[in-house]
Design a protein around this motif. Sequence first.
Motif, PDB file in Angstrom:
ATOM      1  N   THR A   5       0.799  -1.298  -0.179  1.00  0.00           N
ATOM      2  CA  THR A   5       0.015   0.003   0.101  1.00  0.00           C
ATOM      3  C   THR A   5       0.863   1.062   0.095  1.00  0.00           C
ATOM      4  O   THR A   5       1.855   1.379   0.878  1.00  0.00           O
ATOM      5  CB  THR A   5      -0.940  -0.030   1.271  1.00  0.00           C
ATOM      6  OG1 THR A   5      -1.795  -1.143   1.322  1.00  0.00           O
ATOM      7  CG2 THR A   5      -1.569   1.202   1.222  1.00  0.00           C
ATOM      8  N   GLU A  30      -2.493  -0.613  -4.249  1.00  0.00           N
ATOM      9  CA  GLU A  30      -3.310   0.582  -3.279  1.00  0.00           C
ATOM     10  C   GLU A  30      -2.814   1.551  -2.968  1.00  0.00           C
ATOM     11  O   GLU A  30      -1.474   1.453  -2.684  1.00  0.00           O
ATOM     12  CB  GLU A  30      -3.840  -0.454  -2.188  1.00  0.00           C
ATOM     13  CG  GLU A  30      -4.820   0.555  -1.381  1.00  0.00           C
ATOM     14  CD  GLU A  30      -5.125  -0.134  -0.002  1.00  0.00           C
ATOM     15  OE1 GLU A  30      -6.386  -0.201   0.381  1.00  0.00           O
ATOM     16  OE2 GLU A  30      -4.237  -0.567   0.880  1.00  0.00           O
ATOM     17  N   ALA A  72      -5.025   0.683   5.316  1.00  0.00           N
ATOM     18  CA  ALA A  72      -4.164   0.094   4.610  1.00  0.00           C
ATOM     19  C   ALA A  72      -4.903  -1.159   4.580  1.00  0.00           C
ATOM     20  O   ALA A  72      -5.101  -1.967   5.293  1.00  0.00           O
ATOM     21  CB  ALA A  72      -2.700   0.154   4.496  1.00  0.00           C
TER      22      ALA A  72
END
Length: 256
Positions: A5, A30, A72
Amino acid sequence: MTPITGIVITLNEQDRIGECIDSLRQVCDEVIVVDSLSQDSTVRVAESRGATVLHQAYLGDGPQKAFGVPSASNDWILALDADERLDEDAIRCIRELSLEDPSVAYSFRRRNFCGKHWIKAAGFYPDRVVRLYNRTTSGYLPKKAHSSVQAPRTEHTNAHIRHFTYDSLSHWIQRIDQLSTRDAWAMKERGVGPSPMRPALHALSATLRKLVLKGGILQGSDGFTVALTTAFHAYMKYAKLNELHEQAPPTEHDGS
């Protein structure tokens, strides 16, 4: 590849955040943007690039960078500033890391730019920074200024992050004004008191450190530029700390 992330904190970064997110997307599945209530199009640009945006008034450097971590989806976190980009060697390096040991964090060499000019003098390179870490063992210290990642162990890579620190010399001076204000506020929050001598002493110390210990005196105009701007930053943050104390309302202890 182990899922990662990417996390970025922003405040009025509409001209930078898009390229930062695109850079993170090379290795992250992400991206989370923690926005400090920007007044420009930062949030719109970030969302258009597929980032998740969290809204949080600025808490200070370390707390703000830590704010997005619980949201996250992955334990491995890659933290960049909005004015940072992964170089090609960093992208290759991260893709090749096994990331099997959560106790290890990874540092990168940062290349700092003023406009298009790469500044290497007086400690501006390699300027190592830890940017990749596992949240189960590591994280940003709760410092309100100049925080860094604390990890059980750090592995130093030879890969690079490009840091577009300043658009120009004028922007450099503007950033010193902004950052010295932030630093003075953080010091006052920590209980640092005023001192009439501290601004000059810290400015002198910064000059000697950059010119002599970091070799700036032998590195031409870049060496002197780094030394003088560092000294100016040091002087102003302590001068502004004194000003904050002068502007504070008197307390009963002061006899008011």
